[in-house]
Design an enzyme around this catalytic site. Structure first.
Site, short mmCIF file in Angstrom:
data_model
loop_
_atom_site.label_atom_id
_atom_site.label_comp_id
_atom_site.label_asym_id
_atom_site.label_seq_id
_atom_site.Cartn_x
_atom_site.Cartn_y
_atom_site.Cartn_z
N THR A 194 -11.26 1.00 -6.68
CA THR A 194 -10.48 -0.21 -6.45
C THR A 194 -10.71 -1.22 -7.57
O THR A 194 -11.67 -1.13 -8.33
CB THR A 194 -10.88 -0.88 -5.12
OG1 THR A 194 -12.30 -0.87 -5.00
CG2 THR A 194 -10.29 -0.17 -3.94
N THR B 91 -5.80 -0.28 -5.32
CA THR B 91 -6.67 0.90 -5.26
C THR B 91 -5.94 2.20 -5.58
O THR B 91 -4.79 2.38 -5.20
CB THR B 91 -7.35 1.04 -3.88
OG1 THR B 91 -8.23 2.16 -3.91
CG2 THR B 91 -6.33 1.22 -2.77
N LEU C 110 -8.23 1.05 5.23
CA LEU C 110 -8.93 0.80 3.97
C LEU C 110 -9.87 -0.38 4.11
O LEU C 110 -9.70 -1.23 4.98
CB LEU C 110 -7.90 0.53 2.86
CG LEU C 110 -8.39 0.75 1.43
CD1 LEU C 110 -8.72 2.23 1.18
CD2 LEU C 110 -7.34 0.29 0.43
N SER C 111 -10.86 -0.45 3.22
CA SER C 111 -11.91 -1.48 3.30
C SER C 111 -11.53 -2.78 2.61
O SER C 111 -12.27 -3.75 2.69
CB SER C 111 -13.20 -0.94 2.69
OG SER C 111 -13.63 0.22 3.35
N ARG D 66 0.84 -1.19 0.00
CA ARG D 66 0.00 0.00 0.00
C ARG D 66 0.88 1.25 0.00
O ARG D 66 1.98 1.24 0.55
CB ARG D 66 -0.87 -0.03 1.27
CG ARG D 66 -1.92 1.06 1.34
CD ARG D 66 -3.10 0.76 0.42
NE ARG D 66 -3.72 2.00 -0.03
CZ ARG D 66 -4.62 2.69 0.66
NH1 ARG D 66 -5.02 2.26 1.83
NH2 ARG D 66 -5.14 3.79 0.17
#
Length: 568
Positions: free
Chosen positions: A381, A399, A450-451, A107
Site C-alpha cells: 500500500t 493498494t 482491507l485494513s 477499490r
C-alpha cells in the site's frame, strides 16, 4: 609595538570565530527547518519527488484533490511495488468551505466471472492473470477531480510523464522490495525488463525509466479516464490480463464506477470528530480501538514512568486484540449486511463493555476475544496526506494488495495489475484454527475487506486538526491508531508521533510484534503480562501525518520508507 600586536592578534581570532560561525550557520539557515512546519499548505507521502509535485500543484493554485492526484500518479512510478493505475484506492476528503467530509471508494472489484471457490491455493490468488480484479484507481481520480479539481486534468499528469521518461533513482522502499522479491522478478521477463539491469534487480540509487507508462499517462491525460475503461487503452488491458490467464472482460471495465459516500463513518474524540471510511475498509476497527482506549483518559502521564508506560501499552494491545476479533465479521456492505456489526464497533457502550473485559495484569488466550473467522493479511500500500491553503484536506490510501500485485505487467502499456488475495476463500485454510470469513468470500462485483483507514480529524470550529493514514497491510489500522494516540493523548509532536517505535497485534497469530528500538520497559511489561512478543524483521508499517499547530501545518513523512514532507 607589543600592545599593537596583541590587539591585532585578538582581532584576528575574533574574525576567524565570526567566519567559522557564519560557515556553520548559513547552510542550516538556508535549509528547511527540521520540524517541517508550513504556514500555508503541506503534503506528506513516502517519495520526496512526489511530495514536491504535490506541493507545486498546490502552489499553482491546485486544490487538495489536485495535489493528491498529481502526487499519487508519481508514487505509482516511484513506488510501483505498492500502488499504480492498475489497482484501487480510497480517498477521505474534507471541504473547508462546506465543512463536509466525504469518501470516494475506487477499490477494485471482482470480475463478473469470479466465484467464491475460484482459488484452490494462496498462490492462485496472489500471482497470475486469474488473480487480477477490475482496477478502480483512475475512476477514483476522475470522480474526485470532477467534484473538487481546480486545475485541468491533463496538468496533473505532466510532472509524472516527464519523470517516467527521464527516469529517477530507485528509492529506499522500492529497492528493499526488489531485493526481497529478487527471485520472482528476475524470473519474469516483462517485470525484469522494467526492474532489472543485466538480468539483476535494480539497487537503491540506480536509474529506473518507465517509457511505456509515460505513454499510457499521456493517453490518460488527453482522453481522460474513458481511455482506460472504454477507450483506446481498454482493449489492450483486457488482452494483457486474459493472456496471463485472467477473466477480466471489456464489460467489467465498461461497467466500473467509483462510489461517492457522502456520510462517512465518524466518531467523537474529545471536542473533535474523526472521519474515515466504513466497511469494507477498517474504519470500524480504528473506531473501536480508539473508543475502547479513550475510556482510560490517557495523557502524557500515562507514559511517564516504566510502570505506567508498560500498563498503557498492555491496554493498547488488548484493545487491538478485541478490535481485530470483530474485524472478521466485516465485508462489502453491498453483499453482506454489516449494519449491526458497524453499529456495535462504533458504539461507546459496546467499547465500554469490551474495556471492562481487559485485565490489567494479564492477556488471555485467543478464544477469550471471541474471533469468529479468519481474514487474510494484506499489503503493498501507499498513503499520502494533503492540506491545501484553504484548509481543505485529503487522506488517500492506494493498494496493489501484495508487493507487485499479481506480478502481471503489460509489455505494451506498462501497467502493473493488482491481485485478489485480500478475499477469503472457502478452499484455503489457515494455521490458526479459525474458518475463513464468509463475509469476505469472492462474488462478482464485490470488494474485499482491507485494513486501510485514511482519516481526517476536524475540530468543532470546522478546521482540520489532523490528516493521517498508513501503508503496511494489516498493521495499517494499528499504526494509524498509534499515531493518533501518540499525538492527541500523549502530546507528542507529529514528527515523534510518526517516528516513535510501534507495536502490532492482530490476535491471529497470538503474537505482539514490536519494533527493534521500542522501549525495553514496554517489552518487559508485556512479557510479564504473558504476551508473546517478537521483534519485527524490518519495520511495522509507514505513517504519513499532518497536524495543525500554533505555527502552521506540521507534517511528518515516515523515515521507515525514506519519506520527507513538503509544503510552503
Amino acid at each position: 609595538m607589543k600592545k599593537k600586536l596583541v590587539v591585532l592578534g585578538l582581532l584576528a581570532v575574533v574574525l576567524v570565530l565570526v567566519i567559522v560561525g557564519l560557515c556553520l550557520w548559513l547552510p542550516s539557515a538556508s535549509k528547511e527547518p527540521d520540524n517541517h512546519v508550513y504556514t500555508r499548505a503541506a503534503v506528506a507521502a513516502d517519495a520526496k519527488q512526489c511530495l514536491e509535485i504535490g506541493r507545486d500543484t498546490l502552489r499553482d493554485g491546485g486544490s487538495a484533490v489536485d495535489a493528491a492526484i498529481a502526487a499519487l500518479l508519481c508514487v505509482g512510478l516511484m513506488n510501483a511495488h505498492s500502488m499504480g493505475i492498475g489497482v484501487g484506492l480510497f480517498l477521505t476528503i474534507y471541504n473547508s468551505t462546506t465543512r463536509k467530509a466525504e469518501v470516494i471508494n475506487a477499490r477494485e472489484v471482482a470480475p463478473r466471472l469470479a466465484f467464491a471457490s475460484m482459488f484452490n491455493s494462496s498462490e492462485q490468488s496472489q500471482k497470475g492473470g486469474l488473480s487480477v480484479a477490475v482496477p478502480g484507481e483512475i475512476r477514483g481520480y476522475e470522480l474526485a477531480h470532477q467534484r473538487h479539481g481546480r486545475l485541468p486534468w491533463a496538468r496533473l499528469f505532466q510532472p509524472s510523464i516527464q519523470l517516467a521518461r527521464q527516469g529517477f533513482p530507485v528509492g529506499k522502499g522500492l529497492a528493499a522490495v526488489l531485493e526481497n522479491k529478487r527471485t520472482v522478478i528476475e524470473q519474469q521477463p516483462v517485470l525484469c525488463e522494467v526492474f532489472c539491469r543485466d538480468r539483476k534487480v535494480l539497487r537503491e540509487g540506480e536509474r529506473l525509466t518507465l517509457p511505456r507508462l509515460a505513454d499510457t499517462y499521456e493517453m490518460l491525460a488527453i482522453e481522460g479516464a474513458q481511455a482506460f475503461y472504454n477507450g483506446s487503452l481498454m482493449a489492450q488491458i483486457v488482452k494483457d490480463i486474459q493472456a496471463a490467464g485472467g477473466i477480466v472482460t471489456a464489460e467489467d471495465l465498461n461497467n466500473y464506477c467509483a462510489e461517492l459516500i457522502e456520510h462517512p463513518l465518524n466518531i467523537s474524540l474529545g471536542d473533535a470528530v474523526l472521519y474515515m471510511p466504513s466497511a469494507r475498509l477498517s474504519g470500524p476497527v480504528l473506531a473501536l480501538i480508539l473508543n475502547i482506549l479513550k475510556g482510560y483518559n490517557f495523557s502524557r502521564e500515562s507514559v511517564e514512568t516504566p510502570e505506567q508506560k508498560g500498563l498503557t501499552y498492555h491496554r493498547i494491545v488488548e484493545a487491538f486484540r478485541f478490535a481485530y476479533a470483530k474485524r472478521t465479521l466485516l465485508g462489502d456492505p453491498k453483499f453482506v449486511d454489516v449494519t449491526e456489526v458497524v453499529r456495535n464497533m462504533t458504539s461507546e457502550f459496546f467499547a465500554a463493555q469490551l474495556r471492562s473485559q481487559i485485565s490489567d495484569h494479564t492477556t488471555h488466550p485467543i478464544s477469550y476475544y471471541k474471533p469468529e473467522f479468519y481474514t487474510p493479511d494484506d499489503g503493498g500500500t501507499a498513503h499520502l496526506s494533503v492540506v491545501a491553503e484553504d484548509g481543505s484536506a485529503v487522506s488517500a490510501t492506494s493498494t496493489i494488495n501484495l508487493y507487485f500485485g499479481s506480478k502481471v505487467c503489460s509489455p505494451v502499456s506498462g501497467i502493473l495489475f493488482n491481485n485478489m488475495d485480500d478475499f477469503s476463500s472457502p478452499s484455503i485454510t489457515n494455521e490458526f484454527g479459525a474458518p475463513p470469513s464468509p463475509a469476505n468470500f469472492i462474488q462478482p462485483g464485490k470488494q474485499p475487506l482491507l485494513s486501510m483507514c485514511p482519516t481526517i480529524m476536524v475540530g468543532q470550529d470546522g478546521q482540520v486538526r489532523m490528516v493521517v493514514g498508513a501503508a503496511g497491510g494489516t498493521q495499517i489500522t494499528t499504526d494509524t491508531a498509534l499515531a493518533i494516540i501518540y499525538n492527541l493523548w500523549f502530546g507528542y509532536d507529529v514528527k515523534r508521533a510518526v517516528e516513535e517505535p510501534r507495536l502490532h497485534n492482530k490476535l491471529l497469530p497470538n503474537v505482539t510484534t514490536v519494533e527493534r528500538n521500542i522501549d525495553q520497559a514496554v517489552t518487559a511489561a508485556l512479557e510479564t503480562r504473558h504476551h508473546h512478543t517478537q521483534i519485527a524483521s524490518t519495520f511495522i508499517a509507514v505513517v504519513q501525518a499532518i497536524v495543525r499547530t500554533a505555527g502552521g501545518w506540521a507534517a511528518a513523512s515516515d523515515s521507515r520508507k525514506g519519506g520527507e514532507p513538503a509544503g510552503y
